[in-house]
Scaffold this active site. Sequence first.
Site, mmCIF file in Angstrom:
data_model
loop_
_atom_site.group_PDB
_atom_site.id
_atom_site.type_symbol
_atom_site.label_atom_id
_atom_site.label_comp_id
_atom_site.label_asym_id
_atom_site.label_seq_id
_atom_site.Cartn_x
_atom_site.Cartn_y
_atom_site.Cartn_z
ATOM 1 N N GLY A 107 -9.106 -5.722 12.355
ATOM 2 C CA GLY A 107 -8.066 -4.737 12.069
ATOM 3 C C GLY A 107 -8.110 -4.281 10.620
ATOM 4 N N TYR A 143 0.940 -3.901 7.426
ATOM 5 C CA TYR A 143 0.459 -2.805 6.581
ATOM 6 C C TYR A 143 0.929 -2.969 5.132
ATOM 7 C CZ TYR A 143 -1.401 -0.146 10.512
ATOM 8 O OH TYR A 143 -2.143 0.271 11.591
#
Length: 175
Positions: A107, A143
Site C-alpha cells: 500500500g 494516510y
Amino acid sequence: MMFTDWHEAAIGKTHNRMNFDCGDADLNQFLQRHARQNHEKGTTKTYVALDNSDVTRIHGFYSVSPASLIYAQVPGAISKGLGRYDVPVFRLGRLAVDKSMQGQGLGAQLLLSAGKRCIQAALQVGGVALLIDAKNKQVCDWYKGFGAVPLNDQPLSLLLSFKTLYAALSASGRL
C-alpha cells in the site's frame, strides 16, 4: 517486510480483476466493473501492481485523476504562497491491496507510485498535492502517517503535498 516482486502497469483486458479481493466490496466492484472502462474513457486512470511471475494477477491498484479545490479548503501548510483561487491537485480516488498481500508494505509503495506519477504530470500541467478521500478514521490515520493533512472543512479528506511526497520518494531512492 517489503514486498518487491511486482511491477506497475496501466489496467488492461488481460489482468484478472475478478480474483482481486481487498476485503472491501465497493473497491472490489470498482476494479472489476469500472476501472478499465474509466481508464479507457480517460475519466480516471487506474494502475495495477502485477505479480512478476504471473502478469495477470493483480496485487493492488490505485486510481488518479486531476482535480481542484477551493482555496479556503486547503490547509495553510499547503496554501502558503499560492494565489487565492482554485488549487490544482490530483485526486487519489482509490487505493487497495489484495488481502493476500496486506501488511507487506505494498500500500505504501502504491501511494508513492501514485505520488510520483502525479508529480511527473504536475511538472507539465501544474498541481501541488494529492487529494485523498479516506473511507474512515482508520484509513485517514494511515494516510496521516505519510504526512497527509486534513482539509479545513472535511476531516476525512486529506492533502498530501508534493513536497512531502518528493521527500519520501527521494529518501526511498525512487526518483
